[in-house]
Design a protein around this motif. Structure first.
Motif: not given
Length: 436
Positions: A168-169, A172, A183, A187, A191, A196, A200, A204, A236
């Motif tokens: 996921t990270c 992104i 970000f 994100l 989703q 995500a 999340p 994250v 983040r």
């Protein structure tokens, strides 16, 4: 009787029939001919358990017993192995695994959170019961990294293991780099695409990667699983501006999980950092994972693949089942559980390396001199600086990279810079991992 047992079906009780659980049944059925060529015993799912009995999972469950309480799978005479794909470090997942081991059943799990918090105790219980605790699917999905480290690299002294452990990270950060978006925007897209979760945070904020890293650390260094010893930060605070400057400086930003042996002990950390753009790890994009190990004789090994999802994770679960069908039962964390002592953790603040530092400042004379004075006082040497344009009415970025310094020193620099009136935002700080 022993010969009969070795040819009799290996009977599976499946706790959880979500994405991964349904995938396990699918792999066993679709690839039954391939599996039979490698296993002396057929592998059959004989019982399943999940919360919602009426849900359509897209697979035929006829002929398979339904158990309302997943923990009751351990008591069934028609179950040899309990596969736990419920998830979570406590509650039902933990109960299922503990009861299965106590009942003398082998366990296969994809649950990294459970292993990160209770792995050493579960491994000890499994060895005492002379049953398997297998978990290839818990780390990096379909990449056979546990098997590679525990078996293929067993003759080596591992000095470092690191990698991209959360798809996921990585997705992104890849999208931020390719599109220039921030970000929060990426994100939200992740989703919508299902990459995500609605919440999340585990991804994250680095917790998911830290769960996996603590397991890798135990396998690599023969120590107890120590999730509490992982220093964790997420993505983040990574901005599109930082990603653009990283590109200009010859780096890319990745969320890495990294464990290495240092003179002060084992360092475990999950952090967003800059890596050389020419490195292999920098080129692993999207939802892919990568794990790199360094051994004293084999050198560096890298494995890349899908780290999550129905197919890859189910494939890893079935691979563990095939090992059990072959009677290949190994210590869960490479060394016997009774020998897994808690490792000495490297002291906080002693990391030595270079750093990226971005400040948003008032564009007026003397600002750079004031910043340079703080760095001089803390004995932090600059390698490069980027300053462009002038804007008396708006904040402007100042970007620095440092020569090698200590984590403690750069933290003091950041704290002191935040007190300067001309610095309008907290310092944006990222470690640079040269990966040498």
């Amino acid at each position: 009787m022993a010969a009969d047992r070795k040819s009799a079906p290996l009977r599976i009780g499946l706790a959880g029939i979500g994405t991964v659980g349904a995938g396990v049944i699918e792999v066993l059925r679709e690839n039954a001919d391939i599996i039979s060529k490698h296993c002396p015993r057929p592998i059959l799912v004989t019982a399943v358990s999940a919360r919602d009995r009426g849900r359509d999972r897209g697979i035929d469950l006829s002929g398979i017993a339904w158990v309302d309480d997943a923990a009751a799978l351990a008591a069934r005479d028609d179950v040899d192995v309990v596969v736990e794909v419920i998830g979570g470090s406590e509650g039902k997942a933990k109960e299922v695994v503990e009861k299965a081991i106590a009942a003398g059943k082998h366990v296969v799990t994809a649950n990294k959170a459970l292993l990160a918090h209770h792995g050493t105790a579960l491994a000890l219980a499994a060895e005492e019961a002379e049953v398997a605790l297998a978990y290839e699917a818990a780390v990096a999905g379909g990449i056979p990294v546990i098997k590679a480290m525990r078996e293929g690299l067993a003759a080596n002294r591992i000095t470092r293991v690191y990698g991209i452990l959360n798809g996921t990270c990585n997705y992104i950060l890849t999208q931020m780099r390719e599109t220039g978006r921030e970000f929060a925007d990426v994100l939200e897209e992740a989703q919508k695409l299902g990459y995500a979760e609605a919440d999340p945070s585990f991804d994250v904020d680095g917790i998911d990667a830290a769960h996996k890293l603590s397991i890798l650390t135990s396998v690599a260094f023969g120590c107890a699983v120590d999730f509490a010893g992982v220093r964790i930060s997420g993505i983040r605070n990574v901005s599109a501006m930082d990603i653009a400057y990283a590109e200009e400086l010859g780096f890319r930003i990745k969320l890495l999980g990294l464990a290495r042996q240092t003179p002060g002990g084992i360092e475990q950390r999950v952090h967003a950092c800059m890596v050389p753009a020419a490195s292999t790890i920098a080129k692993v994009d999207g939802v892919y994972n990568a794990v790199v190990t360094s051994g004293n004789f084999v050198g560096e090994n890298i494995a890349i693949g899908r780290g999550a999802g129905r197919g890859p994770t189910a494939s890893a679960v079935v691979a563990d089942l095939m090992d059990i069908a072959r009677d290949r039962i190994l210590p869960a964390f490479s060394a016997p559980a009774a020998t897994l002592a808690r490792a000495v953790q490297a002291p906080v603040g002693q990391r030595v390396g270079s750093y990226y530092l971005r400040l948003m400042v008032v564009d007026k004379p003397g600002v750079i001199a004031e910043i340079a004075g703080v760095m001089r006082d803390e004995n932090v040497s600059l390698e490069s600086m980027i300053q462009r344009g002038r804007s008396p009415d708006e904040p402007v970025p100042l970007v620095f990279t440092t020569h090698e310094t200590t984590e403690a020193a750069i933290a003091r620099v950041a704290a002191r810079l935040d007190e300067i009136k001309s610095v309008l935002e907290p310092a944006h700080l990222l470690p640079i991992e040269t990966l040498e």
